[in-house]
Design an enzyme around this catalytic site. Structure first.
Site, PDB file in Angstrom:
ATOM      1  N   GLY A  20      -2.374  -5.527   5.991  1.00 19.38           N
ATOM      2  CA  GLY A  20      -2.549  -4.490   7.128  1.00 19.38           C
ATOM      3  C   GLY A  20      -1.396  -3.690   7.831  1.00 19.38           C
ATOM      4  CG  LEU A  23      -1.655   4.762   2.372  1.00 24.09           C
ATOM      5  CD1 LEU A  23      -1.251   5.880   3.513  1.00 24.09           C
ATOM      6  CD2 LEU A  23      -1.645   5.111   0.929  1.00 24.09           C
ATOM      7  CE1 TYR A 147      -3.932  -0.601  -9.254  1.00 26.78           C
ATOM      8  CE2 TYR A 147      -2.437  -2.002  -8.133  1.00 26.78           C
ATOM      9  CZ  TYR A 147      -3.289  -0.993  -8.052  1.00 26.78           C
ATOM     10  OH  TYR A 147      -3.771  -0.703  -7.131  1.00 26.78           O
ATOM     11  CB  THR A 175      -9.733   8.318  -5.919  1.00 24.65           C
ATOM     12  OG1 THR A 175      -8.997   9.121  -6.941  1.00 24.65           O
ATOM     13  CG2 THR A 175      -9.647   9.098  -4.621  1.00 24.65           C
ATOM     14  CE  LYS A 198       9.820  14.731  -6.197  1.00 24.68           C
ATOM     15  NZ  LYS A 198       9.368  14.761  -7.755  1.00 24.68           N
ATOM     16  CD1 TRP A 212      10.443  14.603 -11.215  1.00 24.47           C
ATOM     17  CD2 TRP A 212       9.941  12.546 -10.515  1.00 24.47           C
ATOM     18  NE1 TRP A 212      11.556  13.831 -10.291  1.00 24.47           N
ATOM     19  CE2 TRP A 212      11.134  12.783  -9.883  1.00 24.47           C
ATOM     20  CE3 TRP A 212       8.919  11.411 -10.192  1.00 24.47           C
ATOM     21  CZ2 TRP A 212      11.829  11.691  -9.015  1.00 24.47           C
ATOM     22  CZ3 TRP A 212       9.461  10.490  -9.241  1.00 24.47           C
ATOM     23  CH2 TRP A 212      10.929  10.521  -8.912  1.00 24.47           C
TER      24      TRP A 212
HETATM   25  P1  NAP Z   1       1.228  -0.499   0.670  1.00 18.87           P
HETATM   26  O1  NAP Z   1       1.180   0.624   1.561  1.00 18.87           O
HETATM   27  O2  NAP Z   1       2.129  -0.911  -0.489  1.00 18.87           O
HETATM   28  O3  NAP Z   1       0.779  -1.885   1.594  1.00 18.87           O
HETATM   29  C1  NAP Z   1       0.804  -3.241   0.745  1.00 18.87           C
HETATM   30  C2  NAP Z   1       0.477  -4.340   1.718  1.00 18.87           C
HETATM   31  O4  NAP Z   1       0.328  -5.416   1.073  1.00 18.87           O
HETATM   32  C3  NAP Z   1       1.386  -4.261   2.828  1.00 18.87           C
HETATM   33  O5  NAP Z   1       0.980  -4.746   4.083  1.00 18.87           O
HETATM   34  C4  NAP Z   1       2.282  -5.586   2.325  1.00 18.87           C
HETATM   35  O6  NAP Z   1       2.917  -6.313   3.158  1.00 18.87           O
HETATM   36  C5  NAP Z   1       1.310  -6.463   1.684  1.00 18.87           C
HETATM   37  N1  NAP Z   1       1.722  -7.468   0.665  1.00 18.87           N
HETATM   38  C6  NAP Z   1       2.444  -7.128  -0.453  1.00 18.87           C
HETATM   39  N2  NAP Z   1       2.883  -8.015  -1.156  1.00 18.87           N
HETATM   40  C7  NAP Z   1       2.304  -9.291  -0.167  1.00 18.87           C
HETATM   41  C8  NAP Z   1       2.548 -10.647  -0.244  1.00 18.87           C
HETATM   42  N3  NAP Z   1       3.115 -11.327  -1.195  1.00 18.87           N
HETATM   43  N4  NAP Z   1       1.920 -11.243   0.748  1.00 18.87           N
HETATM   44  C9  NAP Z   1       1.485 -10.907   1.919  1.00 18.87           C
HETATM   45  N5  NAP Z   1       1.234  -9.371   1.808  1.00 18.87           N
HETATM   46  C10 NAP Z   1       1.555  -8.774   0.882  1.00 18.87           C
HETATM   47  O7  NAP Z   1      -0.173  -0.513  -0.246  1.00 18.87           O
HETATM   48  P2  NAP Z   1      -1.610   0.483   0.200  1.00 18.87           P
HETATM   49  O8  NAP Z   1      -1.414   1.727  -0.609  1.00 18.87           O
HETATM   50  O9  NAP Z   1      -1.800   0.325   1.340  1.00 18.87           O
HETATM   51  O10 NAP Z   1      -2.689  -0.264  -0.902  1.00 18.87           O
HETATM   52  C11 NAP Z   1      -3.727  -1.145  -0.133  1.00 18.87           C
HETATM   53  C12 NAP Z   1      -4.608  -1.791  -1.257  1.00 18.87           C
HETATM   54  O11 NAP Z   1      -5.316  -0.355  -1.663  1.00 18.87           O
HETATM   55  C13 NAP Z   1      -4.072  -2.284  -2.613  1.00 18.87           C
HETATM   56  O12 NAP Z   1      -4.942  -3.450  -2.933  1.00 18.87           O
HETATM   57  C14 NAP Z   1      -3.916  -1.148  -3.528  1.00 18.87           C
HETATM   58  O13 NAP Z   1      -4.067  -1.736  -4.732  1.00 18.87           O
HETATM   59  C15 NAP Z   1      -5.326  -0.338  -3.072  1.00 18.87           C
HETATM   60  N6  NAP Z   1      -5.218   1.003  -3.520  1.00 18.87           N
HETATM   61  C16 NAP Z   1      -4.201   2.040  -3.100  1.00 18.87           C
HETATM   62  C17 NAP Z   1      -4.213   3.248  -3.689  1.00 18.87           C
HETATM   63  C18 NAP Z   1      -3.207   4.275  -3.260  1.00 18.87           C
HETATM   64  O14 NAP Z   1      -3.098   5.173  -3.789  1.00 18.87           O
HETATM   65  N7  NAP Z   1      -2.414   3.962  -2.389  1.00 18.87           N
HETATM   66  C19 NAP Z   1      -5.221   3.487  -4.665  1.00 18.87           C
HETATM   67  C20 NAP Z   1      -6.180   2.957  -4.889  1.00 18.87           C
HETATM   68  C21 NAP Z   1      -6.107   1.527  -4.354  1.00 18.87           C
HETATM   69  P3  NAP Z   1       4.398  -5.708   3.654  1.00 18.87           P
HETATM   70  O15 NAP Z   1       4.230  -4.587   4.547  1.00 18.87           O
HETATM   71  O16 NAP Z   1       5.128  -7.129   4.364  1.00 18.87           O
HETATM   72  O17 NAP Z   1       5.290  -5.635   2.645  1.00 18.87           O
HETATM   73  O1  GFB Z   2       0.641   8.802  -7.824  1.00 19.70           O
HETATM   74  P1  GFB Z   2       1.247   8.866  -9.267  1.00 19.70           P
HETATM   75  O2  GFB Z   2       2.557   8.502  -9.163  1.00 19.70           O
HETATM   76  O3  GFB Z   2       0.433   7.768  -9.964  1.00 19.70           O
HETATM   77  O4  GFB Z   2       1.127  10.150  -9.685  1.00 19.70           O
HETATM   78  P2  GFB Z   2      -1.105   7.888 -10.684  1.00 19.70           P
HETATM   79  C1  GFB Z   2       1.929  10.647 -11.074  1.00 19.70           C
HETATM   80  C2  GFB Z   2       1.704  11.982 -11.550  1.00 19.70           C
HETATM   81  O5  GFB Z   2       2.170  12.631 -10.502  1.00 19.70           O
HETATM   82  C3  GFB Z   2       2.263  12.104 -12.937  1.00 19.70           C
HETATM   83  C4  GFB Z   2       3.217  13.723 -11.182  1.00 19.70           C
HETATM   84  O6  GFB Z   2       1.731  13.123 -13.440  1.00 19.70           O
HETATM   85  C5  GFB Z   2       3.581  12.538 -12.321  1.00 19.70           C
HETATM   86  O7  GFB Z   2       4.419  13.072 -13.477  1.00 19.70           O
HETATM   87  N1  GFB Z   2       4.439  13.534 -10.145  1.00 19.70           N
HETATM   88  C6  GFB Z   2       4.890  14.724  -9.806  1.00 19.70           C
HETATM   89  C7  GFB Z   2       4.893  12.575  -9.575  1.00 19.70           C
HETATM   90  N2  GFB Z   2       6.012  14.590  -9.095  1.00 19.70           N
HETATM   91  C8  GFB Z   2       6.109  13.316  -8.789  1.00 19.70           C
HETATM   92  C9  GFB Z   2       6.779  12.280  -7.807  1.00 19.70           C
HETATM   93  O8  GFB Z   2       7.639  12.909  -6.992  1.00 19.70           O
HETATM   94  N3  GFB Z   2       6.194  11.093  -7.681  1.00 19.70           N
HETATM   95  C10 GFB Z   2       5.325  10.601  -8.561  1.00 19.70           C
HETATM   96  N4  GFB Z   2       5.081   9.271  -8.400  1.00 19.70           N
HETATM   97  N5  GFB Z   2       4.623  11.406  -9.546  1.00 19.70           N
HETATM   98  C11 GFB Z   2      -1.130   5.507 -10.420  1.00 19.70           C
HETATM   99  C12 GFB Z   2      -1.262   4.221 -10.991  1.00 19.70           C
HETATM  100  O9  GFB Z   2      -1.042   6.353 -11.357  1.00 19.70           O
HETATM  101  O10 GFB Z   2      -2.190   5.499  -9.311  1.00 19.70           O
HETATM  102  C13 GFB Z   2      -1.226   3.056 -10.061  1.00 19.70           C
HETATM  103  O11 GFB Z   2      -0.191   3.955 -11.907  1.00 19.70           O
HETATM  104  C14 GFB Z   2      -2.302   3.262  -8.730  1.00 19.70           C
HETATM  105  O12 GFB Z   2      -1.436   2.014 -10.473  1.00 19.70           O
HETATM  106  C15 GFB Z   2      -2.003   4.951  -8.454  1.00 19.70           C
HETATM  107  O13 GFB Z   2      -3.358   2.943  -9.123  1.00 19.70           O
HETATM  108  C16 GFB Z   2      -3.288   5.087  -7.205  1.00 19.70           C
HETATM  109  O14 GFB Z   2      -2.171   8.564 -10.127  1.00 19.70           O
HETATM  110  O15 GFB Z   2      -0.628   8.759 -12.173  1.00 19.70           O
END
Ligand code: NAP
Ligand code: GFB
Length: 325
Positions: A20, A23, A147, A175, A198, A212
């Protein structure tokens, strides 16, 4: 104990949001706060409330809050580069968290659990657009197999709990998500917060803004507040056990280069932009269909990406001291 839930009046809901403080969790907290429901009590937890890799701490958390519903977000999460480095940890940590949360929700007779997959877990070799039927049709992209397989097991567990015990356990497949409260850390975070961090530094130090990879990979980005609104709909209305993709349409897919240009515009950065092609591009594309979502919500409006990026950049500037970076 678990039987308390049965006594709790059927209309009252206690919704536990694992993860909770992240993000997505913070976005749900805001959307809930903007439109509170009298019959819903929301509990947003972080790892400080319970380490969900521990079965005992998970049980103690459920005992304390007696949830009737769970939105399960907690996970080890990261962008491409964190995944490339820690595939084993992503598997082990997430498998433990998911098994503990789902099994404890079952023991406490939770009426519904909505868990979170990701469009990056689909098979790497696939036809496009990807849809919900394809989750297990082949190996995921090698960059994040740990993952991806852990996330796929949520779908397997949901189906098993439903088949054996009739549990209403389902999942959504977002997504790439971005927005306020994101993780702006350059090594661990995702692309948009990384580019924003950045670009902010380049503007302040008058140094080149480095993207990158080649900038050619393609992504569909969803604003965290839009995802939050869809999560509330899933909790309250969606009744399938099968997952549902929560994403903007295929037509809203942009290249990393185009996303970076929107970040440059949001910062009004006028300096040099360079590409570090020594860094991995990762998966080229994972174009997903939101046709199933559109069947349910044909009129749902996504925030235009330029506006969402500008709002996130403004949040980052205003909250730089407290932002994860
Ligand atoms: P996030 O910002 O990294 O937040 C992760 C959350 O999980 C935080 O509240 C963290 O608590 C908690 N957490 C991590 N490890 C834990 C543990 N061992 N016990 C209890 N809580 C724990 O992640 P998010 O981006 O919000 O992602 C939320 C969900 O959406 C995830 O299931 C992720 O796989 C999914 N998702 C994310 C993306 C994306 O682009 N971000 C895309 C698709 C799906 P703390 O704050 O205390 O660390
Ligand atoms: O969001 P991202 O790190 O993950 O995006 P994915 C990676 C893409 O963005 C690559 C380019 O093509 C990188 O070369 N990129 C350019 C950068 N500049 C940057 C930068 O400053 N930071 C990062 N991180 N990338 C993830 C999965 O894939 O998608 C995870 O690996 C998760 O498991 C997440 O599901 C939603 O979109 O490639």
């Amino acid at each position: 104990m678990a039987e308390n839930n049965e006594k709790r009046s059927r209309e009252e809901k206690v919704i536990l949001v694992t993860g909770g403080t992240g993000l997505v969790g913070k976005a749900i907290e805001k959307v809930v706060g903007d439109d509170p429901r009298p019959d819903e009590k929301w509990v947003f937890m972080s790892s400080k409330d319970a380490d969900l890799t521990s079965e005992a701490e998970t049980a103690a958390l459920f005992e304390k809050h007696q949830p009737t519903h769970v939105i399960h977000l907690a996970a080890m999460v990261g962008g491409l580069f964190k995944n490339l480095a820690y595939n084993l940890d992503f598997w082990r940590v997430n498998i433990k968290i998911n098994d503990n949360v789902l099994n404890t929700a079952f023991k406490f007779k939770c009426r519904k659990v909505v868990s979170c997959l990701s469009t990056c877990i689909f098979p790497n070799k696939t036809t496009y657009p990807i849809d919900e039927t394809m989750v297990h049709n082949g190996p995921p992209h090698d960059s994040n197999f740990g993952y991806s397989y852990a996330k796929r097991m949520i779908d397997v567990q949901n189906k098993a709990y439903h088949k054996q015990h009739g549990c209403q356990f389902t999942s959504v497949i977002p997504t790439n998500v971005f927005g306020p409260w994101d993780n702006f850390n350059l090594e661990d975070g995702h692309v948009l917060p990384g580019l924003m961090h950045k670009c902010r530094t380049s503007k302040k130090q008058d140094t080149p803004f480095t993207i990158w990879g080649t900038g050619s990979p393609r992504r569909q980005f969803i604003y965290s507040y839009d995802l939050a609104r869809l999560f509330l709909w899933t909790l309250r209305e969606y009744e399938e056990i099968d997952p549902i993709i929560l994403s903007v349409g295929e037509e809203d897919e942009v290249s990393i280069k185009e996303a970076a240009e929107m970040v440059v515009e949001a910062f009004e950065f006028k300096g040099e932009v360079v590409y570090d092609t020594s860094k991995s591009d990762g998966q080229f594309k994972k174009t997903a269909s939101n046709a199933k979502l559109r069947k349910y919500l044909p009129d749902f409006k996504f925030t235009p990406i330029k506006q969402a990026i500008k709002e996130t950049v403004d949040w980052f500037e205003a909250n730089y001291e407290i932002a994860r970076k």
